[in-house]
Enzyme design. Structure first.
Site, PDB file in Angstrom:
ATOM      1  N   GLY A 138      -0.200   9.448   2.874  1.00  0.00           N
ATOM      2  CA  GLY A 138      -0.347   7.861   2.636  1.00  0.00           C
ATOM      3  C   GLY A 138      -0.700   7.118   3.754  1.00  0.00           C
ATOM      4  N   LEU A 169       0.709   0.479   4.744  1.00  0.00           N
ATOM      5  CA  LEU A 169       1.431  -0.215   6.130  1.00  0.00           C
ATOM      6  C   LEU A 169       2.174   0.763   6.645  1.00  0.00           C
ATOM      7  CD1 LEU A 169       2.567  -3.884   4.828  1.00  0.00           C
ATOM      8  CD2 LEU A 169       0.486  -2.853   6.256  1.00  0.00           C
ATOM      9  N   ALA A 170       3.172   1.561   6.141  1.00  0.00           N
ATOM     10  CA  ALA A 170       3.829   2.412   6.927  1.00  0.00           C
ATOM     11  C   ALA A 170       3.103   3.617   7.457  1.00  0.00           C
ATOM     12  CB  ALA A 170       4.981   2.789   5.976  1.00  0.00           C
ATOM     13  N   GLY A 171       2.353   4.501   6.524  1.00  0.00           N
ATOM     14  CA  GLY A 171       1.656   5.344   6.821  1.00  0.00           C
ATOM     15  C   GLY A 171       0.637   5.271   7.704  1.00  0.00           C
ATOM     16  N   ARG A 190      15.422 -13.393  -7.211  1.00  0.00           N
ATOM     17  CA  ARG A 190      14.494 -12.573  -8.343  1.00  0.00           C
ATOM     18  C   ARG A 190      15.119 -12.044  -9.473  1.00  0.00           C
ATOM     19  NH1 ARG A 190      10.092  -9.828  -4.164  1.00  0.00           N
ATOM     20  NH2 ARG A 190       9.122 -11.889  -3.438  1.00  0.00           N
ATOM     21  N   HIS A 226       8.224  -4.726 -10.074  1.00  0.00           N
ATOM     22  CA  HIS A 226       7.540  -4.958  -8.815  1.00  0.00           C
ATOM     23  C   HIS A 226       7.466  -4.175  -7.883  1.00  0.00           C
ATOM     24  CE1 HIS A 226       5.625  -7.605  -5.930  1.00  0.00           C
ATOM     25  NE2 HIS A 226       6.687  -7.574  -5.318  1.00  0.00           N
ATOM     26  N   LEU A 277       6.929  -5.802   3.600  1.00  0.00           N
ATOM     27  CA  LEU A 277       5.892  -5.651   4.540  1.00  0.00           C
ATOM     28  C   LEU A 277       6.559  -5.368   6.000  1.00  0.00           C
ATOM     29  CD1 LEU A 277       3.301  -8.552   3.787  1.00  0.00           C
ATOM     30  CD2 LEU A 277       3.383  -6.097   3.077  1.00  0.00           C
TER      31      LEU A 277
END
Lengths: 235, 664, 250
Positions: free
Chosen positions: B40, B43-45, B337, B429, B469
């Site tokens: 992956g 962002l993290a990967g 939400r 989501h 994020l």
């Protein structure tokens, strides 16, 4: 490969050559037009013939002229090579093509260039070659203590033929389109794109692309009309 | 199995600093000999692969996309939180920590969340240094905005495309490591199995999606950063390719899936318009700052709107029900939400929905347009402006604030939201659940790590806006590079792992067999049709509200669907070629197993909390009712074809007091 | 609405490829890709191989989707990716010609899927700021003029879809490359290594076999993020000043 050859053979370096030679040729077009417009003076070509003599005999001008030939060739050869390279890079074409997103001129610079080059060959053959390598009658010009070639009579003779005038007009039309894109494109390639100045460059380009070819076109049209008796410009 | 979260000792504020300074390290000369697989490149990967590469490990990074830059992190709009306190409004690490714990309805680990709040500040520094063009003030310093559920401005943003800019930053850092050779990038490779040797994660089996060839890759450890599983619902705001396969195959090899029932339903999405619909599009939460949510009071008005005989404009003020303002006077349209989503569902269930499908409510900007219009007219020195002028000026203000969102809405719906009220409906989501990990982000399988949305760690039962994020980058840049050393420092004597080991051969064979099996079924129904049916079951019974009866029914339905799939699916083409249908088939098969575990988890969690609402547990006013005594635990599920098994990790709260959230 | 689709089919890179004609019934609320889904579902129902096309986020930001629709990359709407294009843009009875991106540097993999890995290699050549994780100073240590930051942002919005190359009659990647050079070169953090960056990236771009820019502006007109060719001018400038004016040689 040295940095310089690498630069000159890089995509941007090669475009830079096109841009700089192109802009030089625009300068040449201006000077050449200024000279040619002397053909409109009603003195049986005296001024023009004297001018033509200077242009072919002044060592400095001769030097610049050879530079000019070189740049024309460089611009043409490089242009053709780039067109071939670009054609290869595009590979196959789309089945549907659209002219909505880019001007026709911008996509056909090579074609326009070839037309202009062909015209140049005819033009050079007609005047430059004949002046250099055939005998053109000499005439005396008032104020000069030597005789000069009567290039004016050659011009008069050529432009009395409608098909030569037609070739000139086609060449000039190609030039108009070539300039329409080429002028502003040269500045973009040089990296000169600025919110404030670019609109000016674009306007200047449009003016040049109309005024220069038009200025050139007036001469053969006037001469043809004169010889055909449509109007009387020259007594 | 006993789940040990390995939370370091010490006071909450010092845990991480102290732990980091006393952790086992791997010397630079040893790092060069250690291989790490990262699956992956979101962002993290991407952050993890780049940072591990910088540290000197030999990294192999994998993505099923054609480029690491396509990961779905790219679609995040709103922003990223950080406890910088640049606005001098009283923000602090503790406050971010507290807001996140509370927003998550007290179902996350204190220690993890505090660490997240601590490193949030470093993330912003790092991203700015990478060239992320965050929004700035005229003085040249960074701008902030506020987001739902908090009282400070701590959200950093890059227009409406923060995720894109952050991902490009991480992608560029990754590209730099690829160019130095410390990361070897495998694009268009999909992980299909985890390989364990002596109980430790030692490699993966991946399919080269271009050639169809199944390949073996070995390493000393494996890091999964493969995102969430929202697409189990078929319709979600996730990208079409987002899937659970990598994580699920790890679960099939013994990793535990934690809290799978926690699903975030985002209240403001463009509604479904027909059967053919393939995905849903989010409209940023920020719209609720100025939009008022309503439905018609009279059922006949709603019916007329659904049939297209009336529009929202035809309903007089007194016949409108601004239900959020009515039910939650304190927060009004700005409730969190989960609350906003459930209220929309209630309104539509009662028959007041306004789209032809019956599933939409209005988000109306008319009064904001009037308000802004008057104010702008006033500042322009107009004392008696007429209505047209006010409306015109008001629309200009709205355009400045939300122009891109309005344009996006119009592109999708074909309706002009400046004239007609927007229609919105909640959509899946984000998934808070994920692979169970300890404080080191290591799963219960030694040497297998999970980062970002793929793990369950930081958001509890509900995630706050602009925190996804933050968590992805925190895990990738600032947590895993340290904590991976706890495992790898014990592996420095382990020689290079060879793919010739029998475990690799066994796994490869199994995958090849499974792929061939999918092709060989040669049934009559498309993969897509199964996915759509799965999504309907999940949304109906395990969506915005759930009850025991429905969940039990859904479990049976899903099992039947799974059987039908393996008998009647049609996958065209062959295994040994570029075959998107085959890829999709494997993913849908995994979703169908995951779906069952989600249902079991929802059934087990006999309370309402955050994104999980059990109809049996609500207050007299219909609000979620938590049961802290019985359910303050993490439910981690072990897969078993017949009966998945659950393990508990009890949560202890030593620093915050558990309270009922109220927005009345 | 009833549509006739002429879709490019090509089994693999070596295959010559051909157009295939299909009839599709769509409605105007569908996105273009949903219409393609309908086509594929009907092909699967007939046990045929569906049309391979790439797509992912379907909200215009990931840059995965790519089709030339009636001669225009991403179709007729300005500033729109294929996935955001809706069938409202077409009329009942229309014939729609769908082709892959065409450029030698983007070979076709299958049907409408092309290989855009050349873009990754251009970024790998220098499209980054060399800062390791943890080295950064405080984010507010260097103020950046709002307009400048915004200009960098405009360039940074590139989604790497390749429409610029597809639209360019020369198959040039100058808009893509220049967008990254401008994004990073405008920011103080990125200026430090901009001399080396621009030379490396241009040299990689040339190696990949992209054509040369002849300033037609087709890229800018078709770019779904409306990135301006002002960036190309900046790239030209930066490149020349780097080669001719700095000591750096790549």
């Amino acid at each position: 490969m040295s940095w310089l050859t690498k630069f000159l053979t890089s995509s941007i370096g090669r475009k830079l050559i096109m841009s700089l030679t192109g802009l030089f040729l625009v300068l040449f077009l201006i000077v050449h037009l200024a000279g040619n417009l002397q053909l409109l003076i009603n003195d049986q070509g005296a001024t023009f013939n004297a001018y033509a003599y200077t242009m072919t005999h002044n060592p400095l001008i001769k030097f610049i002229a050879y530079g000019n030939y070189f740049f024309i060739l460089l611009h043409a050869v490089q242009g053709i090579l780039l067109a071939i390279k670009n054609r290869q890079a595009k590979g196959s074409k789309y089945a549907v093509s659209t002219n909505k997103t880019a001007s026709w001129a911008s996509k056909n610079m090579a074609l326009l260039g070839i037309l202009i080059f062909a015209f140049l060959c005819i033009h050079m053959g007609d005047f430059w070659f004949k002046m250099k390598f055939t005998d053109i009658p000499m005439v005396a010009v008032e104020g000069l203590d030597y005789k000069v070639a009567n290039l004016y009579s050659k011009v008069e003779a050529s432009f009395a033929q409608w098909w030569i005038v037609l070739i000139y007009l086609i060449g000039l039309l190609a030039l108009a389109y070539h300039l329409q894109h080429g002028f502003q494109s040269a500045f973009q390639t040089l990296g000169l794109n600025h919110k404030k100045y670019t609109p000016l460059i674009h306007s200047l380009g449009r003016i040049f692309s109309i005024v220069l070819p038009l200025g050139y076109a007036i001469i053969p049209i006037l001469y043809l009309g004169n010889s055909m008796g449509w109007w009387t410009w020259f007594g | 199995m006993k789940l040990d979260a390995k939370i370091p000792a010490g006071s909450l504020a010092e845990k991480w600093t102290k732990y980091r300074s006393t952790m086992d390290l791997v010397a630079p000369n040893n790092k060069r000999r250690i291989d790490v697989i990262v699956v992956g490149t979101g962002l993290a990967g991407a952050a993890a692969a780049a940072t591990l590469g910088e540290l000197g490990y030999n990294v192999k990074a994998f993505t099923f996309h054609d480029s690491p830059r396509r990961a779905h992190s790219i679609a995040a709009q709103g922003g990223i939180n950080a406890a910088k306190n640049y606005q001098n409004d009283g923000d602090s690490v503790y406050r971010l920590f507290y807001d996140t714990i509370k927003g998550g309805d007290y179902r996350s680990r204190e220690a993890n969340v505090h660490r997240l709040a601590e490193v949030s500040r470093d993330i912003i520094d790092q991203c700015v240094a990478q060239g992320v063009p965050f929004a700035r003030e005229y003085g040249g310093l960074l701008a902030n905005r506020s987001f739902g559920g908090v009282q400070v401005s701590r959200t950093f943003y890059a227009r409406g495309q923060t995720g894109q800019q952050l991902l490009l930053g991480a992608y560029q850092a990754l590209s730099r490591q690829i160019s130095t050779g410390s990361v070897e990038m495998y694009n268009r490779h999909e992980m299909l199995d985890l390989v364990k040797i002596d109980g430790k994660a030692r490699g993966i089996i991946a399919r080269n999606l271009l050639t169809g060839k199944v390949e073996r890759f070995a390493a000393h450890c494996v890091v999964l950063a493969t995102g969430g599983y929202g697409n189990v619902f078929y319709l979600s705001t996730n990208a079409m390719g987002s899937n659970v396969t990598a994580a699920w195959r790890a679960v099939r090899r013994g990793a535990l899936m934690a809290n799978p029932c926690y699903t975030q339903i985002h209240p403001t999405c463009v509604p479904v318009s027909g059967e053919y619909q393939s995905k849903l599009t989010l409209m940023s939460e920020s719209l609720r700052n100025d939009g008022r949510v309503w439905v018609p009071k009279k059922l006949e008005d709603a019916e007329a709107i659904r049939q297209g005989k009336k529009t929202g404009l035809d309903i007089p003020e007194e016949d409108r029900d601004y239900y959020l303002e009515r039910r939650y006077p304190a927060f009004g349209n700005l409730v969190p939400r989960d609350v906003a989503s459930r209220a929309a569902k209630v309104a539509c269930d009662e028959g007041n929905g306004v789209a032809p499908t019956g599933l939409a409510v209005f988000l109306d900007f008319a009064s904001a347009i009037q308000r802004y219009g008057k104010s702008r007219a006033h500042s322009a020195g107009m004392h008696n402006p007429n209505k047209e002028t006010i409306t015109k000026l008001g629309k200009e203000v709205i355009k400045e604030k939300y122009g891109n969102l309005f344009q996006m809405y119009e592109k999708i719906s074909g309706e002009n939201p400046y004239e007609y009220p927007m229609k919105i409906y909640p959509a899946v989501h984000y998934t808070m659940g994920g692979l169970w990990v300890d404080y080191n982000l290591e799963t219960n399988v030694p040497g297998l790590f999970a980062l970002g949305e793929a793990n369950f760690s930081d958001h509890g039962a509900n995630r706050l806006g602009a925190s996804a994020l933050m968590q992805g980058l925190a895990d990738g840049y600032f947590v895993i590079p340290y904590t991976i050393g706890q495992f790898l420092s014990k592996e420095i004597r382990t020689p290079k792992i060879e793919t010739s080991a029998p475990e690799f051969a066994e796994a490869e064979k199994a995958i090849e067999t499974q792929l061939q099996k999918l092709i060989d079924i040669k049934g009559n129904q498309s993969v897509e049709s199964f996915h759509r049916r799965l999504g309907k079951i999940m949304w109906e019974y395990c969506g915005m509200s759930r009850n025991a009866e429905g969940l039990k029914k859904a479990r049976t339905m899903i099992r039947e669907l799974r059987d039908e799939f393996w008998k009647d699916v049609f996958v065209p083409g062959t295994v040994d070629e570029f075959n998107p249908e085959l890829e999709k088939a494997g993913r849908v098969a995994d979703f169908m197993e995951l779906g069952e575990v989600m249902i079991l988890d929802a059934l087990d969690r006999n309370e309402s909390c955050g994104g999980h609402f059990r109809e049996e547990h609500k207050t007299a006013e219909g609000e979620a009712l938590r049961r802290d005594e019985e359910y303050a635990y993490v439910a981690a599920w072990e897969w078993d074809e017949k009966e998945p098994k659950m393990y508990k990790e009890e949560l202890s709260f030593d620093n915050v007091e558990l309270k009922t959230r109220s927005y009345k | 609405m009833k549509l006739t689709l002429k879709v490019w089919r090509q089994d693999n890179t070596q295959d010559k490829g051909r157009f295939e004609t299909h009839q599709v019934v769509a409605n105007e609320h569908m996105s273009f890709l949903e219409m393609m889904d309908v086509l594929n579902e009907s092909l699967i129902a007939e046990k045929k191989v569906p049309v391979a096309f790439e797509h992912d986020c379907r909200e215009g930001i990931c840059g995965t989707c790519n089709m030339v629709i009636n001669g225009r990359p991403h179709g007729p709407q300005k500033g729109t990716t294929v996935c955001q294009l809706h069938m409202r843009a077409f009329k009942d009875g229309d014939t729609i010609v769908i082709e892959p991106w065409r450029a030698t540097a983007f070979p076709v993999i299958k049907d409408l899927v092309v290989d855009r890995s050349a873009f990754d290699r251009i970024i790998e050549a220098g499209g980054y700021i060399s800062v390791n994780t943890g080295q950064a100073q405080d984010a507010n240590a260097i103020p950046i003029e709002k307009d400048l930051s915004s200009q960098a942002f405009d360039a940074a919005t590139c989604i790497g879809c390749g429409a610029c190359v597809a639209a360019c009659p020369n198959g040039s990647a100058m808009l893509f490359t220049s967008a990254k050079v401008a994004h990073l070169g405008l920011l103080p953090q990125g200026k430090v290594e901009s001399s080396k960056r621009v030379q490396s990236m241009v040299s990689q771009m040339d190696e990949e076999g992209f054509g040369l820019c002849s300033n037609t502006g087709a890229c800018e007109a078709e770019c779904p993020k409306e990135i301006s060719i002002v960036n190309i001018a900046m790239l030209n400038r930066e490149y020349m000043s780097s080669v001719l004016g700095s000591k750096v040689t790549v």
